[in-house]
Enzyme design. Structure first.
Site, PDB file in Angstrom:
ATOM      1  N   LYS A  25       0.843  -1.205   0.000  1.00 19.99           N
ATOM      2  CA  LYS A  25       0.000   0.000   0.000  1.00 19.99           C
ATOM      3  C   LYS A  25       0.872   1.247   0.000  1.00 19.99           C
ATOM      4  O   LYS A  25       2.009   1.236   0.490  1.00 19.99           O
ATOM      5  CB  LYS A  25      -0.963   0.028   1.197  1.00 19.99           C
ATOM      6  CG  LYS A  25      -0.308   0.160   2.596  1.00 19.99           C
ATOM      7  CD  LYS A  25      -0.004   1.579   3.035  1.00 19.99           C
ATOM      8  CE  LYS A  25       0.781   1.611   4.340  1.00 19.99           C
ATOM      9  NZ  LYS A  25       1.577   2.800   4.567  1.00 19.99           N
ATOM     10  N   ALA A 120       0.614  -6.695   4.872  1.00 19.89           N
ATOM     11  CA  ALA A 120       0.198  -7.391   3.651  1.00 19.89           C
ATOM     12  C   ALA A 120       0.343  -8.902   3.836  1.00 19.89           C
ATOM     13  O   ALA A 120      -0.559  -9.674   3.474  1.00 19.89           O
ATOM     14  CB  ALA A 120       1.049  -6.928   2.469  1.00 19.89           C
ATOM     15  N   ASP A 152      -3.046  -1.686   9.483  1.00 19.60           N
ATOM     16  CA  ASP A 152      -3.142  -1.685   8.014  1.00 19.60           C
ATOM     17  C   ASP A 152      -3.675  -3.006   7.459  1.00 19.60           C
ATOM     18  O   ASP A 152      -3.893  -3.116   6.246  1.00 19.60           O
ATOM     19  CB  ASP A 152      -1.753  -1.454   7.395  1.00 19.60           C
ATOM     20  CG  ASP A 152      -1.196  -0.066   7.689  1.00 19.60           C
ATOM     21  OD1 ASP A 152      -1.980   0.833   8.040  1.00 19.60           O
ATOM     22  OD2 ASP A 152       0.032   0.106   7.569  1.00 19.60           O
TER      23      ASP A 152
HETATM   24  P1  ATP Z   1       3.732   0.090   8.164  1.00 18.07           P
HETATM   25  O1  ATP Z   1       3.777   1.026   7.001  1.00 18.07           O
HETATM   26  O2  ATP Z   1       2.570  -0.866   8.163  1.00 18.07           O
HETATM   27  O3  ATP Z   1       3.952   0.689   9.503  1.00 18.07           O
HETATM   28  P2  ATP Z   1       6.247  -0.810   7.213  1.00 18.07           P
HETATM   29  O4  ATP Z   1       5.914  -1.016   5.783  1.00 18.07           O
HETATM   30  O5  ATP Z   1       7.036   0.403   7.551  1.00 18.07           O
HETATM   31  O6  ATP Z   1       4.940  -0.881   8.051  1.00 18.07           O
HETATM   32  P3  ATP Z   1       6.744  -3.615   7.571  1.00 18.07           P
HETATM   33  O7  ATP Z   1       7.537  -4.096   6.409  1.00 18.07           O
HETATM   34  O8  ATP Z   1       5.313  -3.922   7.609  1.00 18.07           O
HETATM   35  O9  ATP Z   1       6.998  -2.047   7.759  1.00 18.07           O
HETATM   36  O10 ATP Z   1       7.473  -4.201   8.862  1.00 18.07           O
HETATM   37  C1  ATP Z   1       7.530  -3.590  10.093  1.00 18.07           C
HETATM   38  C2  ATP Z   1       8.131  -4.593  11.083  1.00 18.07           C
HETATM   39  O11 ATP Z   1       7.230  -5.687  11.256  1.00 18.07           O
HETATM   40  C3  ATP Z   1       9.420  -5.242  10.618  1.00 18.07           C
HETATM   41  O12 ATP Z   1      10.541  -4.483  10.947  1.00 18.07           O
HETATM   42  C4  ATP Z   1       9.403  -6.580  11.352  1.00 18.07           C
HETATM   43  O13 ATP Z   1      10.031  -6.447  12.602  1.00 18.07           O
HETATM   44  C5  ATP Z   1       7.936  -6.865  11.609  1.00 18.07           C
HETATM   45  N1  ATP Z   1       7.413  -8.010  10.822  1.00 18.07           N
HETATM   46  C6  ATP Z   1       6.807  -9.086  11.309  1.00 18.07           C
HETATM   47  N2  ATP Z   1       6.436  -9.925  10.340  1.00 18.07           N
HETATM   48  C7  ATP Z   1       6.789  -9.382   9.195  1.00 18.07           C
HETATM   49  C8  ATP Z   1       6.675  -9.783   7.836  1.00 18.07           C
HETATM   50  N3  ATP Z   1       6.087 -10.924   7.466  1.00 18.07           N
HETATM   51  N4  ATP Z   1       7.162  -8.953   6.905  1.00 18.07           N
HETATM   52  C9  ATP Z   1       7.730  -7.773   7.260  1.00 18.07           C
HETATM   53  N5  ATP Z   1       7.878  -7.367   8.520  1.00 18.07           N
HETATM   54  C10 ATP Z   1       7.415  -8.144   9.493  1.00 18.07           C
END
Ligand code: ATP
Length: 314
Positions: A25, A120, A152
């Site tokens: 997203k 996601a 999200d």
């Molecule tokens: P958001 O925008 O929803 O706050 P983001 O895109 O900045 O999130 P994500 O990639 O969703 O960040 O990951 C945030 C944290 O979630 C990661 O640093 C990790 O510690 C944890 N996490 C747990 N499971 C997963 C997964 N399957 N994929 C990615 N991160 C994960």
């Protein structure tokens, strides 16, 4: 009407593998309100699902296991902290069954990028296990289970373009007239932690150093209906952008590079550090992506389009 295809009802229990594709997203509009008593900020956001995907496959198993490849492999833990396993367990609890599945994640969405990749993957796990187990909750009820996993996650079950309120978990589709928008997603080398970015915004606001909030999303919603990328470009806004830039001043270079390359607009995606750029059409997005890569101001840049469907069986 938002989705490319109709939602496919999960088959009634499957030996597997069930394959689910889930998009990243971006936030076209992100208003961050005051901190609530529960510690979350009150948000008004317009979510937009774009064509950068993770894929989760689910097979029958006599335990719950997760393996993965791609972005974040070797870095993300594969234990109960992983949002995939948390989602599978949440669905099992909700449907009063054992969480038995062999899950494999192929990850393209960068981690901690502001693209909600973890959410996601949780949405993908809900849809995949719902199909594998034949629990057939369907999207609306899965979105209810999704709320407790992360703010999200309900949006990533839904997809398309949607208004998010509360801490983002209350979602309602935005009727965006079936039009496709073209973007470039420019990913940074190192991720940013979402809570750190919110804390930085609180500091900036406390010091009187934050710019005025983007406010209500009316202009953005009207712009989506007009189908004119130049109008949409002027309406994009993100209250977290200055906080992300304050923590990562080098993102100014990425935004400048996109601007110099002819993007209609550039904005930090969610809590960053990914920057997204609006293009006039698919060819423009490809050209922009190449220039951004050549500028050396990001780890990768790729053209995507949106809105696309949420997590679904493929
Ligand atoms: P958001 O925008 O929803 O706050 P983001 O895109 O900045 O999130 P994500 O990639 O969703 O960040 O990951 C945030 C944290 O979630 C990661 O640093 C990790 O510690 C944890 N996490 C747990 N499971 C997963 C997964 N399957 N994929 C990615 N991160 C994960």
């Amino acid at each position: 009407p938002l989705d490319e295809e109709e939602y496919e009802r999960p088959r009634l229990g499957s030996a597997g593998p069930v394959r689910v594709r889930v998009p990243a997203k971006i936030n076209l509009h992100l208003h961050v309100g005051p901190v609530r008593p529960d510690g979350y900020h009150e948000l008004v956001t317009v979510y937009h699902a774009v064509s950068l995907y993770d894929e989760l496959s689910a097979r029958r198993g006599d335990r719950l296991t997760l393996t993965m490849e791609g972005e974040g492999a070797g870095e993300l833990t594969l234990d109960d902290d992983n949002l995939v396993l948390r989602a599978a367990r949440a669905l099992a609890r909700y449907t009063r069954r054992q969480p038995l599945a062999r899950l494999h994640l192929r990850k393209q969405i960068p981690v901690a990028a502001g693209l909600a990749g973890g959410s996601a993957d949780a949405a993908a796990a809900l849809v995949a296990c719902d199909a594998l187990w034949g629990t057939n909750l369907g999207r609306d009820e899965l979105a209810v289970v999704a709320r407790d996993i992360g703010s999200d996650v309900p949006f990533l079950v839904l997809g398309g373009t949607a208004l998010g309120t509360g801490r983002g978990e209350q979602v309602s589709p935005v009727l965006a007239s079936g039009h496709s928008w073209h973007w470039v997603v420019a990913v940074a080398g190192v991720g940013l932690s979402t809570p750190t970015v919110y804390r930085e915004l609180d500091h900036l606001r406390g010091d009187g150093a934050a710019p005025a909030s983007v406010g209500a999303p009316d202009t953005l919603l009207a712009a989506l209906r007009q189908r004119d990328p130049a109008v949409l470009a002027a309406a994009l806004g993100n209250d977290l952008q200055d906080a992300a830039l304050s923590l990562r001043p080098e993102l100014h270079r990425t935004l400048d590079a996109g601007h110099d390359a002819g993007a209609l607009a550039g904005i930090v995606s969610g809590s960053g550090p990914t920057c997204v750029f609006l293009a006039t059409d698919a060819r423009h997005a490809e050209a922009l992506a190449k220039e951004l890569v050549d500028s050396g101001s990001c780890r990768s840049a790729q053209p995507v389009h949106g809105p696309v469907a949420g997590a679904r069986v493929v």
